[in-house]
Design a protein around this motif. Sequence first.
Motif, PDB file in Angstrom:
ATOM      1  N   LYS A 131     -23.211  11.060 -20.280  1.00  0.00           N
ATOM      2  CA  LYS A 131     -22.149  10.798 -19.308  1.00  0.00           C
ATOM      3  C   LYS A 131     -22.214   9.359 -18.807  1.00  0.00           C
ATOM      4  N   ILE A 132     -23.419   8.882 -18.579  1.00  0.00           N
ATOM      5  CA  ILE A 132     -23.580   7.476 -18.172  1.00  0.00           C
ATOM      6  C   ILE A 132     -23.142   6.548 -19.295  1.00  0.00           C
ATOM      7  N   LYS A 133     -23.504   6.897 -20.519  1.00  0.00           N
ATOM      8  CA  LYS A 133     -23.136   6.074 -21.673  1.00  0.00           C
ATOM      9  C   LYS A 133     -21.616   6.022 -21.831  1.00  0.00           C
ATOM     10  N   ALA A 134     -20.942   7.135 -21.547  1.00  0.00           N
ATOM     11  CA  ALA A 134     -19.479   7.155 -21.632  1.00  0.00           C
ATOM     12  C   ALA A 134     -18.876   6.157 -20.648  1.00  0.00           C
ATOM     13  N   LYS A 135     -19.431   6.104 -19.443  1.00  0.00           N
ATOM     14  CA  LYS A 135     -18.950   5.129 -18.456  1.00  0.00           C
ATOM     15  C   LYS A 135     -19.261   3.705 -18.910  1.00  0.00           C
TER      16      LYS A 135
ATOM     17  N   ASN B 199     -12.450  -2.979 -13.598  1.00  0.00           N
ATOM     18  CA  ASN B 199     -13.120  -1.714 -13.301  1.00  0.00           C
ATOM     19  C   ASN B 199     -14.264  -1.868 -12.294  1.00  0.00           C
ATOM     20  N   GLN B 200     -13.975  -2.516 -11.158  1.00  0.00           N
ATOM     21  CA  GLN B 200     -15.014  -2.683 -10.144  1.00  0.00           C
ATOM     22  C   GLN B 200     -15.521  -1.333  -9.646  1.00  0.00           C
ATOM     23  N   ALA B 201     -14.605  -0.399  -9.434  1.00  0.00           N
ATOM     24  CA  ALA B 201     -15.002   0.930  -8.959  1.00  0.00           C
ATOM     25  C   ALA B 201     -15.901   1.620  -9.974  1.00  0.00           C
ATOM     26  N   LEU B 202     -15.575   1.469 -11.251  1.00  0.00           N
ATOM     27  CA  LEU B 202     -16.390   2.060 -12.308  1.00  0.00           C
ATOM     28  C   LEU B 202     -17.795   1.468 -12.311  1.00  0.00           C
ATOM     29  N   MET B 203     -17.896   0.165 -12.128  1.00  0.00           N
ATOM     30  CA  MET B 203     -19.206  -0.484 -12.108  1.00  0.00           C
ATOM     31  C   MET B 203     -20.061   0.041 -10.953  1.00  0.00           C
ATOM     32  N   LEU B 204     -19.490   0.093  -9.763  1.00  0.00           N
ATOM     33  CA  LEU B 204     -20.242   0.534  -8.589  1.00  0.00           C
ATOM     34  C   LEU B 204     -20.639   1.999  -8.706  1.00  0.00           C
TER      35      LEU B 204
ATOM     36  N   LEU C  61     -32.982   2.783 -22.189  1.00  0.00           N
ATOM     37  CA  LEU C  61     -31.565   2.585 -22.495  1.00  0.00           C
ATOM     38  C   LEU C  61     -30.739   2.510 -21.212  1.00  0.00           C
ATOM     39  N   VAL C  62     -31.042   3.411 -20.284  1.00  0.00           N
ATOM     40  CA  VAL C  62     -30.292   3.446 -19.030  1.00  0.00           C
ATOM     41  C   VAL C  62     -30.592   2.214 -18.184  1.00  0.00           C
ATOM     42  N   GLN C  63     -31.827   1.746 -18.209  1.00  0.00           N
ATOM     43  CA  GLN C  63     -32.182   0.537 -17.460  1.00  0.00           C
ATOM     44  C   GLN C  63     -31.447  -0.686 -18.015  1.00  0.00           C
ATOM     45  N   THR C  64     -31.292  -0.736 -19.328  1.00  0.00           N
ATOM     46  CA  THR C  64     -30.529  -1.834 -19.939  1.00  0.00           C
ATOM     47  C   THR C  64     -29.074  -1.790 -19.492  1.00  0.00           C
ATOM     48  N   MET C  65     -28.497  -0.596 -19.456  1.00  0.00           N
ATOM     49  CA  MET C  65     -27.116  -0.447 -18.983  1.00  0.00           C
ATOM     50  C   MET C  65     -27.001  -0.913 -17.535  1.00  0.00           C
ATOM     51  N   LEU C  66     -27.991  -0.523 -16.711  1.00  0.00           N
ATOM     52  CA  LEU C  66     -27.958  -0.896 -15.296  1.00  0.00           C
ATOM     53  C   LEU C  66     -28.002  -2.416 -15.134  1.00  0.00           C
TER      54      LEU C  66
ATOM     55  N   LYS D 273     -24.647   3.518  -9.046  1.00  0.00           N
ATOM     56  CA  LYS D 273     -25.163   4.607  -8.211  1.00  0.00           C
ATOM     57  C   LYS D 273     -25.640   5.770  -9.086  1.00  0.00           C
ATOM     58  N   GLU D 274     -24.853   6.088 -10.116  1.00  0.00           N
ATOM     59  CA  GLU D 274     -25.216   7.207 -10.984  1.00  0.00           C
ATOM     60  C   GLU D 274     -26.511   6.927 -11.750  1.00  0.00           C
ATOM     61  N   ILE D 275     -26.683   5.691 -12.200  1.00  0.00           N
ATOM     62  CA  ILE D 275     -27.907   5.335 -12.919  1.00  0.00           C
ATOM     63  C   ILE D 275     -29.109   5.378 -11.977  1.00  0.00           C
ATOM     64  N   ASP D 276     -28.963   4.869 -10.770  1.00  0.00           N
ATOM     65  CA  ASP D 276     -30.053   4.941  -9.782  1.00  0.00           C
ATOM     66  C   ASP D 276     -30.481   6.394  -9.559  1.00  0.00           C
ATOM     67  N   ASN D 277     -29.503   7.279  -9.405  1.00  0.00           N
ATOM     68  CA  ASN D 277     -29.805   8.699  -9.206  1.00  0.00           C
ATOM     69  C   ASN D 277     -30.484   9.304 -10.434  1.00  0.00           C
ATOM     70  N   PHE D 278     -30.013   8.897 -11.606  1.00  0.00           N
ATOM     71  CA  PHE D 278     -30.588   9.398 -12.857  1.00  0.00           C
ATOM     72  C   PHE D 278     -32.063   9.018 -12.965  1.00  0.00           C
ATOM     73  N   LEU D 279     -32.378   7.766 -12.669  1.00  0.00           N
ATOM     74  CA  LEU D 279     -33.755   7.291 -12.788  1.00  0.00           C
ATOM     75  C   LEU D 279     -34.672   7.948 -11.757  1.00  0.00           C
ATOM     76  N   LYS D 280     -34.133   8.274 -10.600  1.00  0.00           N
ATOM     77  CA  LYS D 280     -34.927   8.974  -9.592  1.00  0.00           C
ATOM     78  C   LYS D 280     -35.156  10.438  -9.990  1.00  0.00           C
ATOM     79  N   LYS D 281     -34.127  11.037 -10.577  1.00  0.00           N
ATOM     80  CA  LYS D 281     -34.197  12.457 -10.919  1.00  0.00           C
ATOM     81  C   LYS D 281     -35.025  12.705 -12.175  1.00  0.00           C
ATOM     82  N   TYR D 282     -34.946  11.746 -13.123  1.00  0.00           N
ATOM     83  CA  TYR D 282     -35.666  11.918 -14.395  1.00  0.00           C
ATOM     84  C   TYR D 282     -36.547  10.681 -14.646  1.00  0.00           C
ATOM     85  N   PRO D 283     -37.601  10.494 -13.879  1.00  0.00           N
ATOM     86  CA  PRO D 283     -38.407   9.265 -13.994  1.00  0.00           C
ATOM     87  C   PRO D 283     -39.141   9.131 -15.330  1.00  0.00           C
TER      88      PRO D 283
END
Length: 216
Positions: free
Chosen positions: A112-116, A126-131, A152-157, A135-145
């Motif tokens: 889902k993050i990759k789709a965004k 797409n400023q709203a999409l970026m913000l 991959l997700v850190q590179t996207m962030l 937030k979604e990536i931050d939550n992902f990294l906290k939930k699945y450390p």
Amino acid sequence: MKKNILLLICTLGFFFSACSVKNSNDLYNLNAKEWYDQIIKDLKDKDLEKADTHYNGMASEHISDPLLETVLIILAQAHIDEEEYQLANFYLDEYNKKFGTSQNIDYIHYLKIKAKFDAFSQPNRNQALMLESQKEIDNFLKKYPYTEFKPLVQTMLTKFNLAVFYLDDTIKDLYKRLDKKQSYEIYKDRIEHSEFFNKSIIKPELPWYRSIFESF
């Protein structure tokens, strides 16, 4: 006599209606493998609309068949490839509802993050999409450390953060030209506290035919 004519008209109407349904390639009462093969054929024919329709048929007749799990991922990826990210997220949500487990939940959230991330293909948009993605990536990294998708997700962030930095810089320059001092100072302060401030980074460039319309 009138009743016979009416009966004939109704019979003919039913006959032509049945022919119409048959000719429209509507499918039903197929086993899971037949539905799967049909959806793969639709994708090979580059007919995503039919593939979506046939998924609905398969899902209604085979609620939790193992082949449905594969189909959901295939259709999600197909819509990502066509830049249809809302539909891709629909299939990923469906997958999560039907087949999500503790073993694969991080993979679904990663997709889902990759789709965004794939949806964000151009700077200064797409400023709203970026913000939202930050937030979604931050939550992902906290939930699945300890997820395997962490690098991959850190590179996207990082790329999202860099895009926001350059967008803020562009807005700052706009406020300066408009002599909006208070707004200019807000963005200036935001930029100076960024991790990218005073770093040697190559600024993303717009093609000339887009820069005409997208420059502030």
